[in-house]
Design a protein around this motif. Structure first.
Motif, PDB file in Angstrom:
ATOM      1  N   ALA A   1       0.823  -1.210   0.000  1.00  0.00           N
ATOM      2  CA  ALA A   1       0.000   0.000   0.000  1.00  0.00           C
ATOM      3  C   ALA A   1       0.858   1.262   0.000  1.00  0.00           C
ATOM      4  N   TYR A   2       0.324   2.317  -0.626  1.00  0.00           N
ATOM      5  CA  TYR A   2       1.008   3.613  -0.721  1.00  0.00           C
ATOM      6  C   TYR A   2       0.030   4.732  -0.371  1.00  0.00           C
ATOM      7  N   TYR A   3       0.598   5.829   0.136  1.00  0.00           N
ATOM      8  CA  TYR A   3      -0.130   7.086   0.389  1.00  0.00           C
ATOM      9  C   TYR A   3      -1.268   6.898   1.402  1.00  0.00           C
ATOM     10  N   GLN A   4      -1.050   6.091   2.398  1.00  0.00           N
ATOM     11  CA  GLN A   4      -2.108   5.760   3.342  1.00  0.00           C
ATOM     12  C   GLN A   4      -2.618   7.010   4.063  1.00  0.00           C
ATOM     13  N   GLY A   5      -3.847   7.397   3.746  1.00  0.00           N
ATOM     14  CA  GLY A   5      -4.494   8.530   4.389  1.00  0.00           C
ATOM     15  C   GLY A   5      -3.997   9.889   3.943  1.00  0.00           C
ATOM     16  N   ALA A   6      -3.001   9.935   3.070  1.00  0.00           N
ATOM     17  CA  ALA A   6      -2.382  11.219   2.722  1.00  0.00           C
ATOM     18  C   ALA A   6      -3.300  12.117   1.913  1.00  0.00           C
ATOM     19  N   TYR A   7      -4.185  11.522   1.128  1.00  0.00           N
ATOM     20  CA  TYR A   7      -5.037  12.319   0.237  1.00  0.00           C
ATOM     21  C   TYR A   7      -6.520  12.062   0.450  1.00  0.00           C
ATOM     22  N   GLY A   8      -6.869  11.287   1.468  1.00  0.00           N
ATOM     23  CA  GLY A   8      -8.268  10.971   1.701  1.00  0.00           C
ATOM     24  C   GLY A   8      -8.742   9.843   0.792  1.00  0.00           C
ATOM     25  N   ARG A   9     -10.033   9.821   0.530  1.00  0.00           N
ATOM     26  CA  ARG A   9     -10.638   8.780  -0.295  1.00  0.00           C
ATOM     27  C   ARG A   9     -10.132   8.892  -1.736  1.00  0.00           C
ATOM     28  N   LEU A  10      -9.814   7.736  -2.328  1.00  0.00           N
ATOM     29  CA  LEU A  10      -9.279   7.687  -3.691  1.00  0.00           C
ATOM     30  C   LEU A  10     -10.205   6.847  -4.557  1.00  0.00           C
ATOM     31  N   ARG A  11     -10.503   7.347  -5.765  1.00  0.00           N
ATOM     32  CA  ARG A  11     -11.470   6.636  -6.616  1.00  0.00           C
ATOM     33  C   ARG A  11     -10.993   6.503  -8.063  1.00  0.00           C
ATOM     34  N   ALA A  12     -11.067   7.583  -8.845  1.00  0.00           N
ATOM     35  CA  ALA A  12     -10.776   7.517 -10.279  1.00  0.00           C
ATOM     36  C   ALA A  12      -9.309   7.164 -10.504  1.00  0.00           C
ATOM     37  N   LEU A  13      -9.064   6.305 -11.493  1.00  0.00           N
ATOM     38  CA  LEU A  13      -7.699   5.843 -11.734  1.00  0.00           C
ATOM     39  C   LEU A  13      -7.567   5.415 -13.191  1.00  0.00           C
ATOM     40  N   ALA A  14      -6.490   5.850 -13.845  1.00  0.00           N
ATOM     41  CA  ALA A  14      -6.239   5.452 -15.229  1.00  0.00           C
ATOM     42  C   ALA A  14      -4.752   5.520 -15.524  1.00  0.00           C
ATOM     43  N   LYS A  15      -4.289   4.607 -16.394  1.00  0.00           N
ATOM     44  CA  LYS A  15      -2.918   4.665 -16.881  1.00  0.00           C
ATOM     45  C   LYS A  15      -2.824   5.690 -18.004  1.00  0.00           C
ATOM     46  N   VAL A  16      -1.754   6.484 -18.001  1.00  0.00           N
ATOM     47  CA  VAL A  16      -1.505   7.418 -19.082  1.00  0.00           C
ATOM     48  C   VAL A  16      -0.966   6.630 -20.276  1.00  0.00           C
ATOM     49  N   PRO A  17      -1.607   6.717 -21.440  1.00  0.00           N
ATOM     50  CA  PRO A  17      -1.136   5.949 -22.592  1.00  0.00           C
ATOM     51  C   PRO A  17       0.300   6.308 -22.971  1.00  0.00           C
ATOM     52  N   GLY A  18       1.087   5.275 -23.227  1.00  0.00           N
ATOM     53  CA  GLY A  18       2.453   5.483 -23.679  1.00  0.00           C
ATOM     54  C   GLY A  18       3.417   5.931 -22.611  1.00  0.00           C
ATOM     55  N   ALA A  19       3.006   5.881 -21.360  1.00  0.00           N
ATOM     56  CA  ALA A  19       3.879   6.330 -20.262  1.00  0.00           C
ATOM     57  C   ALA A  19       3.620   5.491 -19.029  1.00  0.00           C
ATOM     58  N   ASP A  20       4.616   5.332 -18.198  1.00  0.00           N
ATOM     59  CA  ASP A  20       4.459   4.611 -16.937  1.00  0.00           C
ATOM     60  C   ASP A  20       4.023   5.601 -15.855  1.00  0.00           C
ATOM     61  N   ARG A  21       2.833   6.121 -16.058  1.00  0.00           N
ATOM     62  CA  ARG A  21       2.257   7.071 -15.108  1.00  0.00           C
ATOM     63  C   ARG A  21       0.781   6.756 -14.914  1.00  0.00           C
ATOM     64  N   LEU A  22       0.269   7.136 -13.756  1.00  0.00           N
ATOM     65  CA  LEU A  22      -1.141   6.995 -13.428  1.00  0.00           C
ATOM     66  C   LEU A  22      -1.743   8.358 -13.142  1.00  0.00           C
ATOM     67  N   TRP A  23      -2.997   8.535 -13.502  1.00  0.00           N
ATOM     68  CA  TRP A  23      -3.789   9.646 -12.989  1.00  0.00           C
ATOM     69  C   TRP A  23      -4.721   9.074 -11.934  1.00  0.00           C
ATOM     70  N   LEU A  24      -4.728   9.701 -10.768  1.00  0.00           N
ATOM     71  CA  LEU A  24      -5.456   9.211  -9.603  1.00  0.00           C
ATOM     72  C   LEU A  24      -6.280  10.345  -9.020  1.00  0.00           C
ATOM     73  N   GLY A  25      -7.577  10.119  -8.853  1.00  0.00           N
ATOM     74  CA  GLY A  25      -8.460  11.167  -8.364  1.00  0.00           C
ATOM     75  C   GLY A  25      -8.853  10.990  -6.915  1.00  0.00           C
ATOM     76  N   THR A  26      -8.808  12.085  -6.151  1.00  0.00           N
ATOM     77  CA  THR A  26      -9.382  12.061  -4.810  1.00  0.00           C
ATOM     78  C   THR A  26     -10.899  12.130  -4.924  1.00  0.00           C
ATOM     79  N   SER A  27     -11.585  11.901  -3.799  1.00  0.00           N
ATOM     80  CA  SER A  27     -13.042  11.828  -3.866  1.00  0.00           C
ATOM     81  C   SER A  27     -13.680  12.354  -2.593  1.00  0.00           C
ATOM     82  N   ASP A  28     -14.818  13.039  -2.770  1.00  0.00           N
ATOM     83  CA  ASP A  28     -15.700  13.419  -1.658  1.00  0.00           C
ATOM     84  C   ASP A  28     -15.085  14.443  -0.704  1.00  0.00           C
ATOM     85  N   ARG A  29     -14.224  15.295  -1.202  1.00  0.00           N
ATOM     86  CA  ARG A  29     -13.624  16.311  -0.338  1.00  0.00           C
ATOM     87  C   ARG A  29     -14.448  17.596  -0.285  1.00  0.00           C
ATOM     88  N   GLY A  30     -15.453  17.709  -1.159  1.00  0.00           N
ATOM     89  CA  GLY A  30     -16.281  18.908  -1.192  1.00  0.00           C
ATOM     90  C   GLY A  30     -16.205  19.608  -2.532  1.00  0.00           C
TER      91      GLY A  30
END
Length: 380
Positions: A339-368
């Protein structure tokens, strides 16, 4: 499992008192399934002791901000941008690789209300695999309306979203169990996750659209080769949230369970994934067991997943962390989780790999309102 025990397990994930009540029922009449449950790997943070032979997160940074509960991320073919949906507002953003965003429109008819705990709204998004903004402008969404969950098609020319054509309607809606992830598979067909709408018997009904992974054409018809001749690809799901394909085309899925276990499944056509007979692993005939489970109270409630170099990454809601789960050499099982980033950003939901790169886009959730973020995770 007795009818009484099964009835107790069908409710939405309960509070402490209800958990106690369910435990008591199981102790009396439902212990057989528990006793017979086969061993399924459990997600526990193994820490630095596990050697990381494949990629692992090397850094995370805020990438884009002022979002309101981003739910879905879908990259546009051949473009350096993705479409991002907001569950609560129905707004769709075009987000570029530098993090800049442009509001391109809204999806009509989506309903979400915190006051009534109606947590449907605008959910998944998928761009046609041949989208180019000219001869093919098709983009797809899943939304909760006042009457149903549905998949709709809209037109996107690269700047503005327009039109509205329902392609699959009549999926039973609920305040909680709506599924909502949509994605085009390597075969060019659209896969759709649907929840059981708190009517657990629907998950075992192969003529129902609920509690399923569906496989459909761009017009909403059953895709050729589906195992039952209808839109159903797999069944026995409670509230499936994440879909991703590995390098060999295998489909992996995350699923929110009831009280005991959330699941990571390797999905194959025609398979029955157990709900409501099973939660987590069980020995019931005809059921397919998960490849890994989470305890909801121990970093679980998985939302979406992405795969980088045959390593599964799973965002969790209550767990508030990103899990790294390597697929083993057989492609049929997984190794120890971390596990990574435990509690650092709150609830985590949306997630996708960036095409052609070893990167992820990760969305926080329900912060207001306008308080959620898109994070960029670099995989080394």
């Amino acid at each position: 499992m007795s009818r009484l025990a099964r009835s107790a397990l069908h409710r939405v994930r309960p509070g402490k008192a209800a958990v106690t009540a369910v435990a008591a029922v199981l102790a009396v009449g439902g212990s057989q399934a528990a006793a017979a449950r086969p061993s399924v790997p459990r997600a526990q943070d193994t820490g630095a002791a596990v050697p990381l032979k494949d990629g692992a997160p090397a850094g995370v940074a805020t990438f884009s901000d002022k979002l309101t509960t981003p739910w879905g991320i879908a990259f546009l073919p051949g473009r350096n941008a993705a479409l991002v949906t907001e569950r609560d507002t129905g707004v769709v953003w075009k987000v570029a690789l530098d993090g800049s965003k442009q509001r391109i429109g809204t999806v009509p008819n989506s309903v979400w209300s915190l006051q009534t705990q109606d947590k449907g709204g605008l959910l998944g998004v998928a761009a046609s695999p041949t989208w180019n903004g000219k001869t093919d402008r098709d983009v797809f969404f899943m939304e909760t309306t006042t009457g149903d969950n549905r998949v709709v098609r809209m037109s996107f020319d690269g700047t503005t979203l327009s039109g509205y054509t329902p392609v699959l309607t009549g999926i039973v809606r609920d305040t909680q169990h709506n599924g909502g992830k949509i994605a085009f598979g390597p075969d060019g067909y659209l896969y759709v996750t649907t929840g059981d709408a708190q009517q657990s018997k629907l998950a075992q009904d192969r003529n129902s659209l609920n509690g399923k992974i569906l496989r459909i054409t761009r017009t909403g018809a059953a895709a050729p080769g589906n195992p039952f001749g209808n839109r159903v690809y797999s069944y026995g799901h409670r509230n499936p949230q994440g879909l991703a394909w590995d390098s060999t085309g295998r489909l992996w899925e995350t699923e929110i369970g009831q009280d005991r276990w959330d699941e990571l499944n390797l999905v194959k056509p025609g398979r029955n994934y157990g709900w409501p007979v099973c939660e987590g692993g069980c020995s019931a005939a005809g059921m397919t067991n998960p490849k890994m489970v989470w305890k909801p109270s121990e970093g679980g409630v998985p939302a979406q997943i992405a795969i980088v170099r045959n390593v599964i990454y799973a965002a969790t809601l209550s767990g508030k962390r990103l899990w790294r789960v390597p697929i083993d050499a057989t492609g049929e099982a997984v190794g120890p989780a971390r596990a990574y980033y435990q509690g650092a950003y709150g609830r985590l939901r949306a997630l996708a790999k960036v095409p052609g790169a070893d990167r992820l886009w990760l969305g926080t959730s329900d912060r207001g309102a306008e308080k959620d973020l898109l994070l960029q995770v670099t995989i080394k």
